[in-house]
Scaffold this motif. Structure first.
Motif, PDB file in Angstrom:
ATOM      1  N   TYR A 105      -1.076-104.127  62.010  1.00  0.00           N
ATOM      2  CA  TYR A 105      -2.227-104.411  61.178  1.00  0.00           C
ATOM      3  C   TYR A 105      -3.484-103.798  61.791  1.00  0.00           C
ATOM      4  CZ  TYR A 105      -1.962-108.141  64.659  1.00  0.00           C
ATOM      5  OH  TYR A 105      -1.821-108.843  65.814  1.00  0.00           O
ATOM      6  N   VAL A 106      -4.539-103.783  60.987  1.00  0.00           N
ATOM      7  CA  VAL A 106      -5.832-103.274  61.431  1.00  0.00           C
ATOM      8  C   VAL A 106      -6.923-104.155  60.831  1.00  0.00           C
ATOM      9  CG1 VAL A 106      -5.919-101.629  59.524  1.00  0.00           C
ATOM     10  CG2 VAL A 106      -7.354-101.259  61.511  1.00  0.00           C
ATOM     11  N   GLY A 107      -7.888-104.509  61.642  1.00  0.00           N
ATOM     12  CA  GLY A 107      -9.060-105.267  61.182  1.00  0.00           C
ATOM     13  C   GLY A 107     -10.319-104.622  61.723  1.00  0.00           C
ATOM     14  N   ASN A 108     -11.442-104.863  61.043  1.00  0.00           N
ATOM     15  CA  ASN A 108     -12.684-104.252  61.520  1.00  0.00           C
ATOM     16  C   ASN A 108     -13.815-105.272  61.533  1.00  0.00           C
ATOM     17  OD1 ASN A 108     -13.657-104.481  58.866  1.00  0.00           O
ATOM     18  ND2 ASN A 108     -12.984-102.418  58.328  1.00  0.00           N
ATOM     19  N   PHE A 113      -9.144-106.302  56.464  1.00  0.00           N
ATOM     20  CA  PHE A 113      -7.879-106.510  57.166  1.00  0.00           C
ATOM     21  C   PHE A 113      -6.743-105.938  56.333  1.00  0.00           C
ATOM     22  CE2 PHE A 113      -4.240-109.229  58.476  1.00  0.00           C
ATOM     23  CZ  PHE A 113      -4.220-108.871  59.804  1.00  0.00           C
ATOM     24  N   LEU A 114      -5.823-105.235  57.005  1.00  0.00           N
ATOM     25  CA  LEU A 114      -4.600-104.754  56.357  1.00  0.00           C
ATOM     26  C   LEU A 114      -3.449-105.002  57.321  1.00  0.00           C
ATOM     27  CD1 LEU A 114      -2.973-103.260  54.191  1.00  0.00           C
ATOM     28  CD2 LEU A 114      -3.539-101.114  55.365  1.00  0.00           C
ATOM     29  N   LEU A 115      -2.415-105.715  56.821  1.00  0.00           N
ATOM     30  CA  LEU A 115      -1.258-106.044  57.655  1.00  0.00           C
ATOM     31  C   LEU A 115       0.007-105.646  56.902  1.00  0.00           C
ATOM     32  CD1 LEU A 115      -0.440-109.164  59.732  1.00  0.00           C
ATOM     33  CD2 LEU A 115       1.077-108.585  57.866  1.00  0.00           C
ATOM     34  N   VAL A 116       0.961-105.012  57.623  1.00  0.00           N
ATOM     35  CA  VAL A 116       2.260-104.653  57.051  1.00  0.00           C
ATOM     36  C   VAL A 116       3.336-105.344  57.874  1.00  0.00           C
ATOM     37  CG1 VAL A 116       3.867-102.791  56.538  1.00  0.00           C
ATOM     38  CG2 VAL A 116       1.427-102.421  56.214  1.00  0.00           C
ATOM     39  N   ASP A 176      -9.662-114.509  58.747  1.00  0.00           N
ATOM     40  CA  ASP A 176     -10.699-113.585  59.199  1.00  0.00           C
ATOM     41  C   ASP A 176     -10.247-112.990  60.532  1.00  0.00           C
ATOM     42  OD1 ASP A 176     -12.913-112.176  60.060  1.00  0.00           O
ATOM     43  OD2 ASP A 176     -14.344-113.681  59.352  1.00  0.00           O
ATOM     44  N   PRO A 177      -9.945-111.691  60.576  1.00  0.00           N
ATOM     45  CA  PRO A 177      -9.426-111.107  61.808  1.00  0.00           C
ATOM     46  C   PRO A 177     -10.409-111.205  62.970  1.00  0.00           C
ATOM     47  CG  PRO A 177     -10.037-109.391  60.236  1.00  0.00           C
ATOM     48  CD  PRO A 177     -10.113-110.693  59.502  1.00  0.00           C
ATOM     49  N   ARG A 178     -11.713-111.278  62.640  1.00  0.00           N
ATOM     50  CA  ARG A 178     -12.709-111.290  63.719  1.00  0.00           C
ATOM     51  C   ARG A 178     -12.650-112.574  64.544  1.00  0.00           C
ATOM     52  NH1 ARG A 178     -17.491-109.982  59.585  1.00  0.00           N
ATOM     53  NH2 ARG A 178     -16.274-111.590  58.511  1.00  0.00           N
ATOM     54  N   ARG A 179     -12.044-113.626  63.964  1.00  0.00           N
ATOM     55  CA  ARG A 179     -11.930-114.881  64.717  1.00  0.00           C
ATOM     56  C   ARG A 179     -10.625-114.985  65.507  1.00  0.00           C
ATOM     57  NH1 ARG A 179     -14.098-117.132  59.771  1.00  0.00           N
ATOM     58  NH2 ARG A 179     -12.037-117.907  59.192  1.00  0.00           N
ATOM     59  N   ILE A 217     -14.510 -91.354  65.830  1.00  0.00           N
ATOM     60  CA  ILE A 217     -15.199 -91.552  64.546  1.00  0.00           C
ATOM     61  C   ILE A 217     -14.997 -92.954  63.998  1.00  0.00           C
ATOM     62  CG2 ILE A 217     -15.012 -89.112  63.939  1.00  0.00           C
ATOM     63  CD1 ILE A 217     -12.670 -89.872  62.155  1.00  0.00           C
ATOM     64  N   GLY A 218     -13.986 -93.645  64.488  1.00  0.00           N
ATOM     65  CA  GLY A 218     -13.739 -94.988  63.953  1.00  0.00           C
ATOM     66  C   GLY A 218     -14.307 -96.096  64.784  1.00  0.00           C
ATOM     67  N   SER A 219     -14.898 -95.792  65.940  1.00  0.00           N
ATOM     68  CA  SER A 219     -15.363 -96.858  66.811  1.00  0.00           C
ATOM     69  C   SER A 219     -16.551 -97.613  66.222  1.00  0.00           C
ATOM     70  CB  SER A 219     -15.725 -96.277  68.187  1.00  0.00           C
ATOM     71  OG  SER A 219     -16.764 -95.309  68.035  1.00  0.00           O
ATOM     72  N   HIS A 220     -17.363 -96.931  65.393  1.00  0.00           N
ATOM     73  CA  HIS A 220     -18.539 -97.620  64.843  1.00  0.00           C
ATOM     74  C   HIS A 220     -18.144 -98.659  63.811  1.00  0.00           C
ATOM     75  CE1 HIS A 220     -17.682 -94.620  61.748  1.00  0.00           C
ATOM     76  NE2 HIS A 220     -18.372 -95.392  60.921  1.00  0.00           N
ATOM     77  N   LEU A 221     -16.916 -98.599  63.323  1.00  0.00           N
ATOM     78  CA  LEU A 221     -16.454 -99.601  62.354  1.00  0.00           C
ATOM     79  C   LEU A 221     -15.984-100.879  63.044  1.00  0.00           C
ATOM     80  CD1 LEU A 221     -14.329 -97.282  60.052  1.00  0.00           C
ATOM     81  CD2 LEU A 221     -16.680 -98.047  59.694  1.00  0.00           C
ATOM     82  N   GLY A 222     -15.868-100.844  64.351  1.00  0.00           N
ATOM     83  CA  GLY A 222     -15.351-102.003  65.069  1.00  0.00           C
ATOM     84  C   GLY A 222     -13.896-102.258  64.702  1.00  0.00           C
ATOM     85  N   ALA A 223     -13.131-101.176  64.484  1.00  0.00           N
ATOM     86  CA  ALA A 223     -11.751-101.332  64.041  1.00  0.00           C
ATOM     87  C   ALA A 223     -10.827-101.571  65.229  1.00  0.00           C
ATOM     88  CB  ALA A 223     -11.301-100.098  63.268  1.00  0.00           C
ATOM     89  N   VAL A 224      -9.835-102.422  65.024  1.00  0.00           N
ATOM     90  CA  VAL A 224      -8.831-102.718  66.037  1.00  0.00           C
ATOM     91  C   VAL A 224      -7.465-102.672  65.353  1.00  0.00           C
ATOM     92  CG1 VAL A 224      -7.867-104.416  67.629  1.00  0.00           C
ATOM     93  CG2 VAL A 224     -10.352-104.138  67.440  1.00  0.00           C
TER      94      VAL A 224
END
Length: 980
Positions: A105-108, A113-116, A176-179, A217-224
């Protein structure tokens, strides 16, 4: 009276010895059982620790690689849902890389959030997902905008990653992925992190998360990007252990939470939280074994791996080991068992041993009584044996045994005479029938030892330089190996028995002398024998040219009879001639085998990208041939191979690509479209550089004439940008990675129309052959305008007459031969629609099988190898007759030739040493071959045998990389099955 005394003596001695030894064995057995139990416990926990460590490390490494790759993917970390969903197929493919992976998955930072995940096996979880039939994967997507939910839904995909349904899930907005801990840890880190084990939000499984923050290029999105994997493999291992009536195996995290328990469910309802679905992990102090927490603390603080503790008058044994998760985190594996359970095994062993000992004592006593009765009746049997010798009947009979010395000596003499005559006949038969030199050497030495009644022997063979005697084989009586590091003996060392016998050309005996044994490198030989030798007997072996072949050295522990010396000398005469003949045959075969290995090694060494192919194909062919020979049903039930057939398979498989020695490396290794001996993209790059210089020159000329202005600079910059873009496009096309569309081909042709100015003569400083090709067209006056990309006359290499194939050629080749030998036109090569090879290149590569057959047809193979060219030359034929070089059908090919075709294809699909592709996984290779079976390219029956016999798995374990070996259900690939 004498018989009764013997029976009484035997029974008394037997019972007394058994009682003494039985008591000693019982005591030692009990002590060894206790020691063995402790060792077994240590080995068990070591094995479980190693298994768990490797399983976790492999999974973490795989998950880390996947998360790092996905974190660098623009579509995966995009802040728009439509772009993230484009990454679902690669996330599904990544999910299949690990058996323990649960979801990716990926969250920002915006809360998107997107999870497979895989479709779970649990029916309750399946009902929660409300997935349509055929669902194999579920994608859970959250899209927020300014902290408001824009979309919250589940998407359902089948096994082929096609979307088959979707459903809005308003309740999912609470997530909420941020939590989540994985997000908070990863976003503060600068690299990939691994979480502690915890209970997953949806499945309530215990697992871990590997997460990677996006960079660039993706770091500013806070993506993990995160990858969840379970510890089910380790939990199943722990849960399957049985450690006595109250023992258990426990896996405990560093914070005291229980990961796995052999008897208890470790995920329990969380009564401290509201909601029926809230769960937590069981803690170590909650386990029913109250002494475990204290023992665990002692292990962690003092490093004590084994702890004994008494709790409520019960003695417990604890065994601990650490399983590292990261540099500062680990799991603890604990085995707990009652001391009484451990001791019960020793008691049971002692009890069982006592019963067995009593039974053995009774049986042996009865046996001794029966043997003693039969000792009094040997004469009738002795008479029968004597009459059999008179009739030259040497079948094995029961030997005569008696306590009367005179009769026993007579019986032994008759038996020895019978055995000697029989062995003389057997030796003659063995010499005539045995073809293998090493087996013949052992057989000769065994028979001579048995016939001469000596205890051991060593056969020395003369070295190639004729200066030494080299120990070839050593044997003990009763056909056992003599395990002793005998050394070479120099023929100049005349004070040794073996050299003296060779010099005197006759057999000689001598008493054992320690000094002489040391000179021959045999000091300590008695330790390798049942009894130290007292006498030595050396007999030289001379061939028909009276050349010393070797020396046979025999060891005797009793008195050496001179008759034995003469007898041994008579026996080794014929043995020397037989050894000489077999040695010559063996040397010829060794030379031929070396020649085969030389050819195969040269082929593999010629191209670094096919290294090992000529070695792996024979192994796989032999595996499949062996499986066909072992099967007892189906189309190969009657398939058999004799040793000569196996030799033919070996030779053919090793030489199946010998024609590749004629294929140029720059064709076999052609990694780009313009590559020949070097990559011609560098020429084209330089032309672009010339055009860019021309643009710069024109710019400065116009500035000098018109003055500097924005319009002139813009025209210059646009021209330079266009040239850079055009070259980047040409360079990308040169790689040959993607299918060339008509649009791309049109663009190449358009770019080719640009011109550059050549001011130097291109017909000087070149080879005669190249100049002859250029002279097909008249030279153009200088300066000459040249196209940026060209298909010139000198790019065309005509095919020599020797490179053509007549329709009625003697080999029966049926191949479409291109008109040209090579076409190196730049536009022609760059517009290849797929791959890097032109038709001429592909034919040149395929032509290796033509050369293979031609080369093998010229070799004077012996009769049993006559079909080697057919076996080696058929591995590119197809069952429907569309293969090459003879377009044979399956019925025209032998089973072994069809086996080699399967071996060649499977090795090529799975090999990892190719520049133009990566090795396929096991399932990918089998699926491709399934289509080849459907298209009648590969023998369906052999491919089915390839699967059902497990040959594919054996080959994969020996030759494929571990990451290539994935889970395979052969029913998905077997010919005729619905899945296939």
């Amino acid at each position: 009276m004498r018989g009764r005394s013997l029976r009484t003596y035997l029974v008394t001695v037997n019972v007394g010895l058994l009682l003494v030894f039985g008591t000693l064995i019982g005591v030692l057995g009990y002590n060894n059982a206790i020691s063995g139990i402790d060792q077994s416990t240590n080995r068990l926990i070591e094995w479980m620790t190693l298994f768990s460590t490797n399983r976790i490390q492999d999974t973490v490494e795989s998950a880390g690689e996947i998360s790092e790759i996905l974190s660098a993917s623009a579509s995966t970390i995009n802040n728009e849902e439509v772009h993230r969903l484009n990454a679902v197929p690669i996330m599904i493919e990544s999910l299949e890389q690990g058996p323990d992976f649960v979801s990716i998955y990926v969250g920002n930072a915006e809360g998107d959030f997107l999870l497979v995940r895989r479709m779970p096996d649990d029916e309750t979880l399946q009902a929660n997902f409300n997935a349509p039939e055929g669902t194999a994967y579920i994608a859970q997507s959250l899209d927020r905008w300014n902290e408001r939910i824009f979309a919250s839904r589940y998407l359902y995909f089948d096994a082929a990653a096609f979307l088959i349904g979707a459903e809005d899930r308003p309740s999912y907005v609470e997530y909420d992925p941020r939590r989540r801990g994985w997000y908070r840890e990863a976003i503060q880190a600068t690299s990939t992190i691994t979480t502690n084990p915890y209970v997953f939000f949806t499945t309530h499984q215990i697992g871990m998360t590997v997460a990677t923050p996006a960079e660039g290029i993706g770091s500013h999105l806070g993506a993990v990007v995160g990858v969840d994997f379970t510890l089910d493999g380790i939990r199943n291992l722990v849960s399957g252990l049985q450690l006595g009536s109250r023992g258990s195996a426990v896996l405990i995290a560093q914070d005291g939470s229980v990961i796995a328990h052999s008897e208890i469910e470790t995920v329990v309802p969380d009564t401290s939280e509201s909601g029926a679905d809230t769960v937590r992990q069981l803690q170590a102090e909650e386990l029913p074994n109250p002494g475990l927490p204290a023992a665990l603390d002692r292990f962690r603080q003092q490093g004590t791996p084994r702890v004994t503790s008494v709790v409520d008058d019960v003695t417990w044994e604890y065994a601990f080991a650490s399983i590292p998760l990261s540099e500062d985190n680990s799991l603890t594996l604990a085995l707990t068992v009652e001391r009484a359970d451990l001791m019960s095994r020793a008691y049971d062993l002692l009890k069982t041993g006592g019963i067995f000992f009593a039974f053995l004592l009774l049986c042996s006593t009865l046996a001794i009584i029966l043997v003693a009765q039969f000792l009094s009746r040997p004469l009738s049997k002795l008479q029968e044996n004597t009459e059999a010798v008179m009739r030259f009947e040497f079948e094995e009979t029961e030997p005569v045994r008696t306590n009367i010395s005179d009769i026993q000596h007579l019986a032994d003499s008759i038996e020895s005479m019978k055995d000697t005559i029989r062995r003389f006949l057997e030796i003659s038969s063995a010499i005539a029938a045995e073809k293998d030199f090493d087996r013949l050497s052992e057989r000769l030495l065994d028979e001579i030892i048995a016939t001469t009644h000596t205890e051991a022997g060593i056969l020395y063979l003369r070295s190639d330089d004729g200066e030494r005697l080299i120990p070839h084989v050593g044997r003990l009586d009763k056909k056992r190996d003599l395990i002793f590091p005998a050394s070479d003996i120099l023929l100049t060392q005349r004070d040794t028995l073996v050299v003296r016998s060779a010099r005197d050309e006759n057999a000689e005996g001598a008493e054992v002398n320690e000094h002489e044994l040391k000179l021959m490198g045999l000091n300590g030989i008695g330790d390798a024998m049942d009894e130290a030798p007292a006498h030595l007997l050396a007999a030289p072996l001379f061939n028909r040219q009276n050349y010393l072949v070797g020396v046979m050295l025999l060891f005797e522990t009793s008195t050496l009879d001179q008759a034995l010396v003469r007898f041994t000398e008579a026996m080794v005469g014929s043995a020397a001639i037989s050894l000489e003949a077999r040695q010559l045959i063996a040397e010829q075969k060794e030379l031929f085998e070396s020649f085969i290995q030389l050819i195969a090694s040269a082929i593999d060494a010629k191209s670094p990208y096919t290294g090992g192919h000529c070695a792996r194909v024979p192994e796989l062919t032999k595996m499949l041939a062996g499986a066909a020979e072992e099967t007892t049903e189906g189309p190969f039930a009657d398939f058999t191979l004799n040793p000569e057939d196996w030799e033919a398979i070996h030779v053919a498989a090793w030489l199946h690509d010998c024609g590749k020695v004629t294929t140029p490396e720059y064709v076999v290794d052609k990694a780009t479209k313009l590559e020949t001996i070097y990559d011609r993209i560098h020429e084209i790059r330089m032309r672009f550089e010339v055009l860019k210089r021309d643009v710069q020159v024109d710019y400065y000329r116009r500035v000098a004439e018109e003055g500097d202005c924005e319009a002139i600079r813009a025209e210059r910059d646009a021209a330079l940008t266009q040239l850079d873009d055009d070259f980047a496009f040409i360079a990308e096309c040169n790689e040959g990675g993607e299918f060339m569309s008509d649009e791309k081909i049109d663009r190449i042709r358009q770019i080719a129309t640009r011109t550059w100015t050549r001011t130097l003569d291109d017909r000087i400083g070149i080879s005669h052959e190249e100049k002859a090709r250029k002279d097909r067209e008249p030279a153009r006056p200088l300066p000459a305008k040249e196209p940026l990309l060209a298909d010139r006359a000198d790019h065309l290499f005509p095919r020599p007459e020797s490179e053509t194939l007549a329709e009625n050629n003697p080999w029966g080749f049926k191949m479409d031969v291109p008109e040209l030998l090579y076409n190196r036109g730049e536009v022609h090569n760059l517009t290849i629609r797929r791959g890097t090879l032109t038709d001429e290149d592909r034919y040149k590569i395929n032509e290796h099988i033509v050369q293979t057959i031609k080369m093998l047809d010229q070799l004077p193979f012996p009769r049993h190898l006559n079909h080697v060219p057919e076996l080696a030359g058929g591995h590119h034929e197809k069952m429907d007759g569309t293969g090459y070089p003879k377009r044979l059908k399956g019925t025209d090919m032998s089973p072994v030739a069809r086996m080699m075709a399967i071996a060649d294809i499977f090795e090529a699909l799975t090999a990892v040493d190719r520049p133009y592709k990566k090795g396929k996984t096991l399932s990918e290779a089998l699926r491709i071959m399934t289509f080849m079976v459907k298209d009648a390219h590969v023998d369906a029956d052999l491919f089915d045998l390839f699967l059902t016999s497990g040959v594919y798995r054996l080959y994969a374990e020996r030759f494929m990389e571990p990451q290539q070996i994935d889970e395979v259900d052969i029913d998905d690939y077997r010919p005729g099955t619905e899945a296939a």
